[in-house]
Each structure stands twice: as C-alpha cells, then as structure tokens.
Design a protein around this motif. Structure first.
Motif, PDB file in Angstrom:
ATOM      1  N   LEU A 281       0.825  -1.217   0.000  1.00 37.03           N
ATOM      2  CA  LEU A 281       0.000   0.000   0.000  1.00 37.03           C
ATOM      3  C   LEU A 281       0.855   1.260   0.000  1.00 37.03           C
ATOM      4  O   LEU A 281       0.526   2.242  -0.673  1.00 37.03           O
ATOM      5  CB  LEU A 281      -0.928  -0.010   1.218  1.00 37.03           C
TER       6      LEU A 281
ATOM      7  N   LYS B  88      -0.961   4.506  -1.335  1.00 36.83           N
ATOM      8  CA  LYS B  88      -2.269   4.484  -0.681  1.00 36.83           C
ATOM      9  C   LYS B  88      -2.230   5.151   0.693  1.00 36.83           C
ATOM     10  O   LYS B  88      -3.248   5.629   1.191  1.00 36.83           O
ATOM     11  CB  LYS B  88      -2.781   3.041  -0.547  1.00 36.83           C
ATOM     12  N   PHE B  89      -1.076   5.121   1.354  1.00 31.71           N
ATOM     13  CA  PHE B  89      -0.904   5.915   2.574  1.00 31.71           C
ATOM     14  C   PHE B  89       0.574   6.195   2.779  1.00 31.71           C
ATOM     15  O   PHE B  89       1.441   5.515   2.207  1.00 31.71           O
ATOM     16  CB  PHE B  89      -1.548   5.261   3.802  1.00 31.71           C
ATOM     17  N   THR B  90       0.859   7.212   3.580  1.00 33.27           N
ATOM     18  CA  THR B  90       2.238   7.639   3.839  1.00 33.27           C
ATOM     19  C   THR B  90       2.559   7.424   5.303  1.00 33.27           C
ATOM     20  O   THR B  90       1.830   7.918   6.174  1.00 33.27           O
ATOM     21  CB  THR B  90       2.420   9.128   3.492  1.00 33.27           C
TER      22      THR B  90
ATOM     23  N   GLU C 193       2.246   1.735  -3.419  1.00 32.53           N
ATOM     24  CA  GLU C 193       1.212   2.201  -4.347  1.00 32.53           C
ATOM     25  C   GLU C 193       0.720   3.610  -4.022  1.00 32.53           C
ATOM     26  O   GLU C 193      -0.148   4.145  -4.717  1.00 32.53           O
ATOM     27  CB  GLU C 193       0.025   1.231  -4.315  1.00 32.53           C
TER      28      GLU C 193
END
Length: 383
Positions: free
Chosen positions: A202, A207-209, A205
């Motif tokens: 994720l 999707k979050f940091t 991709e």
C-alpha cells in the motif's frame, strides 16, 4: 547448569494482519491430533539435547495461540514438566487475540497452566483497528481484557503507535486510557512497514504515507515520559512494566540465555547453536514425521558471533550489558566487543554511559539505537 526457556510457535491465524511479517498462516481446517503429535515429538527432540535443565518460562507465540484447544496447551505444558524441572515461579505466557470467542477459553487456559496472557489489543478505537486489519472492535477488546484480568495473575497488552497522521495529543490521550486499564506491563510498538507485508504494498502504491521519522521520535519520547511517570518505565526499548512485572521469558532472549524453540518457524539458541524450524506448516509436519524434529537449520555459533548477538540484544535493555562479563564469557578482550573510540565519542555526546563495567544506552540514545549499535559493535565482530 544454566536455566532454560521454551518457545512454542502456533502458526495459525483467522486472518493475516497487513502490518505483520511473523510466521502466520490462514488455513480452513487444522488437524489438531497431528499437531499435538508433531509438537510433542519436536519438544522431545530438544529435551534429549538439554537434559537436567530447569525451565523458567514457557511462551506460546504465533500466529494466534489462543486458537489452540486448551487441552492441547495443557498437554504441552505437562510434557515440558516431564522433560525438565519446572521452576516454582515458572512464567507461562500465551499470546491471545482479544475476541469474544477466544476470551471464552480464558478460564480453561488458566486451568491448563497459563499464568500470563499477552493480548493483541493494538489500538483502543474502531477506526484505527479497521486500518490495522484487526478482526475485533474496541469494545470487544476491552471486554476480553476484563475477562483476562479475572483469570490470569499477570496480563499485558500491545498497542501500535506512530501511525499515519498520529499526533502527540491523540497518542497521549490513548496512553492515559491504556494506563487506566490497570495492567502491570505494556508493549508499545512503533508502526514499521515490513517488506512483504500488505502495508508495504500500500505504501509503494501511494495508498498511505507512514509517519515521518521526526514525528515518530517525538511520540517515542512522549511514550517513555508518560509511562515512567505512571510507574511503568521502559525496561526494554518497546516494553514497559512495573518493577517485578517484566517478561521473564523475553529477558532470557535479551540477556542471551538458552532457549529451545519448537513449532513452525521457531528459532532457538542452545548449547552455542542456532536452530531454525521449517516455516510452512505442511513442511514442518512432514519434517517431524520423517526425521523426528522440525529443524531446517542447525548451526554452530562462533564466540565472536555469540558476543555480537549478546551485545545487540542486551543494549536494548535499560540495564545495558556488562562488557567485562561478556568478554569473560566468550573468551574475548573487552576492546574486541565495543570499539573504545566510538564508546568514548558517544559517551561525550550523551548517547551512552558507563556504570562500572556496564555499558548503558541513555534516554537520548534509545531513539537512535539501530544506528548506535552499528557504530559501537565492531564490524569484524559482527561479521
């Protein structure tokens, strides 16, 4: 003869958490009779190599050991008592998920001999639990904790912090709630993105940091400050306890004592030998059936490698390591264990200090522990 600890790995979970890189597997069905036979056989193999030892702790880890039938847990504890002398004060810990189904087994697990339980609460609010992929909600987790505290003499639980967007204010409030729950031990881990996990995918991709390092360091300092003020100081970098409530089993690891490890993927350190079991459950069962144990690797450890491992583990503790005692134990000069110039440099910088022959990482040094260890322990010793 030095005492011994026993680790038993149960590899099965109901679901794989997205942050987890432990040896855990989801299976629709589990043949309990086959697993009982395999674990008992594997234990007997280790016991034959370690006769006459006193067992000071047993730890059921995973995976999710609270999914084990209590009768199986009881038989494994009974077998350990036949193989070794059980210390009068033996600590027998089982990791548990805080679901209502598993909490229903707590009374039976206590009757089987478990006297300490480690609950994977991980967070105290539903939104975070959903993000972490947990199957329980906050209310269910707190209810399971209440049941655990009624049945076990000692209870600890895990929380994960330094999550994306985590602030000092929200973490301080969560810590206050956690402290009010009244346990004598808590394991507080920063969220790390481990390779091969769903979270790693994720992050790749976008999707979050993850929380940045400076913000995570602030939360680490806040954690130690609040826990110390509440009477549960850090005795290891991520573990906090009232005096006397420390995990005796984990202290065996960190103080570099002998421990036998059985079950899929279990590691052990015994008789100057490193042991590793087959990770995949099916391969483990096959190995035990064919060779009478689940070992996939058994490797003699040289004195320098043992000394390096002892340093890397021991400097995680607030008590540090006795460098002179380690040098005597492994037949090496003290200057071979810790680079004197680097030790003096980091002492001047306030990252380590010496108490007699004991080297201790300071509060300022703990957030930098990995980098500090790479500096202090000579490269030729690690190699």
């Amino acid at each position: 003869m030095p005492p011994l600890a026993l680790y038993i790995h149960w590899p099965f979970c109901l679901a794989k958490c997205p942050y987890c890189d432990f040896n855990s597997h989801v299976r629709a069905k589990t043949d309990m009779a086959a697993w009982e036979a395999a674990l008992l056989t594997d234990m007997a193999h280790e016991a034959a190599l370690l006769p006459g030892r006193e067992l000071t702790s047993i730890f059921f880890g995973g995976g999710t050991p609270s999914l084990m039938p209590p009768a199986l847990v009881a038989r494994l504890i009974e077998a350990a008592g036949r193989h070794w002398r059980l210390a009068d004060s033996i600590e027998i810990t089982l990791e548990a998920n805080p679901s209502s189904v598993e909490a229903a087994n707590f009374a039976a697990l206590a009757g089987a001999g478990i006297n300490r339980v480690s609950l994977g609460l991980q967070a105290l609010d539903d939104q975070t639990l959903h993000f972490l992929g947990r199957l329980h909600d906050a209310a269910e987790g707190l209810a399971a904790l209440d049941v655990a505290q009624r049945h076990f003499a000692r209870v600890t639980f895990d929380l994960i912090y330094a999550r994306p967007g985590h602030t000092p204010e929200t973490w301080a409030a969560e810590l206050e709630r956690a402290l009010a729950l009244g346990t004598g031990h808590m394991s507080l881990y920063q969220l790390t993105i481990e390779p091969g996990t769903r979270f790693a995918t994720l992050v790749r991709e976008g999707k979050f940091t993850p929380l940045d390092d400076d913000a995570a360091a602030d939360l680490f300092a806040l954690t130690r400050e609040r826990m110390t003020a509440a009477g549960l100081p850090a005795y290891e970098i991520s573990n906090h306890a009232r005096p006397g409530e420390e995990s005796r089993h984990n202290l065996t690891y960190w103080r570099y004592g002998d421990y036998a490890g059985i079950g899929p993927g279990a590691h052990g350190r015994r008789l100057e030998t490193a042991t590793v079991r087959h990770r995949k459950p099916e391969n483990y069962l096959r190995a035990v059936a064919e060779q009478g144990h689940g070992l996939v690797e058994q490797r003699a450890l040289g004195r320098a490698e043992q000394a390096s491992e002892a340093l890397l583990m021991g400097l995680r503790l607030d008590e540090g390591v006795d460098v002179a005692a380690l040098a005597r134990r492994f037949g090496l000069p003290g200057t071979a264990l810790i680079d004197p110039a680097k030790r003096a440099f980091h002492a001047r910088g306030g990252l380590v200090h010496e108490d007699g022959t004991r080297l201790i990482v300071t509060e300022a040094g703990m957030p930098l522990l990995d980098a500090l260890l790479a500096e202090l322990v000579p490269a030729d010793l690690v190699a």
